[in-house]
Scaffold this motif. Structure first.
Motif, PDB file in Angstrom:
ATOM      1  N   LEU A  58       6.385  12.489  12.551  1.00 37.46           N
ATOM      2  CA  LEU A  58       4.998  12.880  12.799  1.00 37.46           C
ATOM      3  C   LEU A  58       4.107  11.697  13.129  1.00 37.46           C
ATOM      4  CD1 LEU A  58       4.605  15.455   9.905  1.00 37.46           C
ATOM      5  CD2 LEU A  58       5.100  15.919  12.311  1.00 37.46           C
ATOM      6  N   GLY A  59       4.577  10.501  12.868  1.00 34.73           N
ATOM      7  CA  GLY A  59       3.798   9.315  13.181  1.00 34.73           C
ATOM      8  C   GLY A  59       2.793   8.998  12.092  1.00 34.73           C
ATOM      9  N   LEU A  60       1.761   8.250  12.494  1.00 32.58           N
ATOM     10  CA  LEU A  60       0.705   7.852  11.571  1.00 32.58           C
ATOM     11  C   LEU A  60      -0.122   9.081  11.219  1.00 32.58           C
ATOM     12  CD1 LEU A  60      -0.826   5.516  10.140  1.00 32.58           C
ATOM     13  CD2 LEU A  60      -2.219   5.360  12.197  1.00 32.58           C
ATOM     14  N   LEU A  61      -0.130   9.445   9.948  1.00 27.54           N
ATOM     15  CA  LEU A  61      -0.914  10.595   9.514  1.00 27.54           C
ATOM     16  C   LEU A  61      -2.384  10.214   9.401  1.00 27.54           C
ATOM     17  CD1 LEU A  61       1.458  12.055   6.782  1.00 27.54           C
ATOM     18  CD2 LEU A  61       1.214  12.755   9.168  1.00 27.54           C
ATOM     19  N   TYR A  62      -2.658   9.150   8.685  1.00 28.53           N
ATOM     20  CA  TYR A  62      -4.019   8.627   8.635  1.00 28.53           C
ATOM     21  C   TYR A  62      -4.001   7.222   8.037  1.00 28.53           C
ATOM     22  CZ  TYR A  62      -4.183   9.861   3.651  1.00 28.53           C
ATOM     23  OH  TYR A  62      -3.918   9.971   2.314  1.00 28.53           O
ATOM     24  N   PRO A  63      -4.907   6.385   8.503  1.00 34.39           N
ATOM     25  CA  PRO A  63      -5.044   5.058   7.904  1.00 34.39           C
ATOM     26  C   PRO A  63      -6.173   5.074   6.870  1.00 34.39           C
ATOM     27  CG  PRO A  63      -6.144   5.096  10.010  1.00 34.39           C
ATOM     28  CD  PRO A  63      -5.558   6.471   9.801  1.00 34.39           C
ATOM     29  N   THR A  64      -6.020   4.284   5.835  1.00 34.87           N
ATOM     30  CA  THR A  64      -7.108   4.055   4.889  1.00 34.87           C
ATOM     31  C   THR A  64      -7.467   2.583   4.975  1.00 34.87           C
ATOM     32  OG1 THR A  64      -5.649   3.549   3.030  1.00 34.87           O
ATOM     33  CG2 THR A  64      -6.238   5.860   3.346  1.00 34.87           C
ATOM     34  N   GLU A  65      -8.363   2.159   4.131  1.00 32.13           N
ATOM     35  CA  GLU A  65      -8.775   0.766   4.154  1.00 32.13           C
ATOM     36  C   GLU A  65      -7.625  -0.169   3.797  1.00 32.13           C
ATOM     37  OE1 GLU A  65     -11.984  -1.700   1.670  1.00 32.13           O
ATOM     38  OE2 GLU A  65     -12.741   0.104   2.667  1.00 32.13           O
ATOM     39  N   ASP A  66      -6.797   0.258   2.842  1.00 32.05           N
ATOM     40  CA  ASP A  66      -5.722  -0.596   2.342  1.00 32.05           C
ATOM     41  C   ASP A  66      -4.331  -0.207   2.838  1.00 32.05           C
ATOM     42  OD1 ASP A  66      -7.613  -1.979   0.767  1.00 32.05           O
ATOM     43  OD2 ASP A  66      -7.426  -0.467  -0.813  1.00 32.05           O
ATOM     44  N   TYR A  67      -4.151   1.059   3.240  1.00 36.53           N
ATOM     45  CA  TYR A  67      -2.811   1.568   3.529  1.00 36.53           C
ATOM     46  C   TYR A  67      -2.781   2.396   4.811  1.00 36.53           C
ATOM     47  CZ  TYR A  67      -2.388   0.398  -1.389  1.00 36.53           C
ATOM     48  OH  TYR A  67      -2.417  -0.266  -2.584  1.00 36.53           O
ATOM     49  N   LYS A  68      -1.568   2.533   5.333  1.00 37.63           N
ATOM     50  CA  LYS A  68      -1.295   3.449   6.446  1.00 37.63           C
ATOM     51  C   LYS A  68      -0.267   4.446   5.942  1.00 37.63           C
ATOM     52  CE  LYS A  68      -2.069   0.138  10.160  1.00 37.63           C
ATOM     53  NZ  LYS A  68      -1.441  -0.605  11.256  1.00 37.63           N
ATOM     54  N   VAL A  69      -0.492   5.721   6.221  1.00 37.46           N
ATOM     55  CA  VAL A  69       0.370   6.785   5.729  1.00 37.46           C
ATOM     56  C   VAL A  69       1.099   7.404   6.915  1.00 37.46           C
ATOM     57  CG1 VAL A  69       0.461   8.924   4.424  1.00 37.46           C
ATOM     58  CG2 VAL A  69      -1.279   7.223   3.867  1.00 37.46           C
ATOM     59  N   TYR A  70       2.438   7.410   6.850  1.00 36.13           N
ATOM     60  CA  TYR A  70       3.279   7.961   7.909  1.00 36.13           C
ATOM     61  C   TYR A  70       4.012   9.189   7.382  1.00 36.13           C
ATOM     62  CZ  TYR A  70       2.560   3.588  10.424  1.00 36.13           C
ATOM     63  OH  TYR A  70       2.004   2.527  11.077  1.00 36.13           O
ATOM     64  N   GLY A  71       4.332  10.111   8.286  1.00 36.86           N
ATOM     65  CA  GLY A  71       4.985  11.338   7.878  1.00 36.86           C
ATOM     66  C   GLY A  71       6.181  11.702   8.722  1.00 36.86           C
ATOM     67  N   TYR A  72       7.034  12.527   8.144  1.00 32.39           N
ATOM     68  CA  TYR A  72       8.273  12.987   8.759  1.00 32.39           C
ATOM     69  C   TYR A  72       8.582  14.334   8.121  1.00 32.39           C
ATOM     70  CZ  TYR A  72      13.268  12.609  10.125  1.00 32.39           C
ATOM     71  OH  TYR A  72      14.527  12.798  10.652  1.00 32.39           O
ATOM     72  N   VAL A  73       9.034  15.294   8.908  1.00 31.73           N
ATOM     73  CA  VAL A  73       9.370  16.604   8.363  1.00 31.73           C
ATOM     74  C   VAL A  73      10.745  17.002   8.869  1.00 31.73           C
ATOM     75  CG1 VAL A  73       8.202  17.893  10.194  1.00 31.73           C
ATOM     76  CG2 VAL A  73       8.513  18.950   7.985  1.00 31.73           C
TER      77      VAL A  73
END
Length: 138
Positions: A58-73
């Protein structure tokens, strides 16, 4: 590398969550839980556009100030979430895909164990070793 790795069941309850810092564990639980809304949104938009779900990443789900969240299903709607530090500019998209492929293969190997009950919390030692290999080492 990753600071948090999570496996979420089809019904959106955690099967496995591993974080680097124990003191920030609740923060990562919250981050993973909020990412599920984005995962569901991306899954439904892909399902509307195509007849079947071929792209699992799914790619980059959302970035935050400190982290990047990636997803896969997976095809069975099991979700994998990997959280990396935003300051880590070395990781490219193909390396994140590789981490998800490795995690998916470890999940399949664990799932093929005849003693694992579908839907139980993951406690496999070999699965944990694969996840530990993805985590940031201090």
């Amino acid at each position: 590398m990753a600071v948090c790795v999570a496996v979420i069941a089809k019904d959106n309850y955690p099967l496995y969550i591993r974080t680097i810092a124990v003191d920030n564990e609740l923060k990562f639980h919250y981050t993973v839980h909020t990412s599920l809304d984005v995962v569901e949104e991306k899954i439904s938009s892909v399902a509307k556009n195509t007849a079947d779900l071929r792209e699992l990443y799914l790619g980059l789900l959302y970035p935050t100030e400190d982290y990047k969240v990636y997803g896969y299903v997976t095809n069975t709607k099991v979700k994998f979430v990997i959280v990396v530090e935003s300051s880590n500019t070395v990781l490219r998209d193909n390396e994140i895909r590789s981490m998800f492929r490795k995690l998916h293969n470890a999940y399949v190997d664990m799932f093929c164990n005849p003693f694992y009950n579908h839907g139980d919390v993951i406690s496999s030692r070999s699965f944990g070793e694969v996840v530990n290999g993805m985590m940031v080492q201090d």
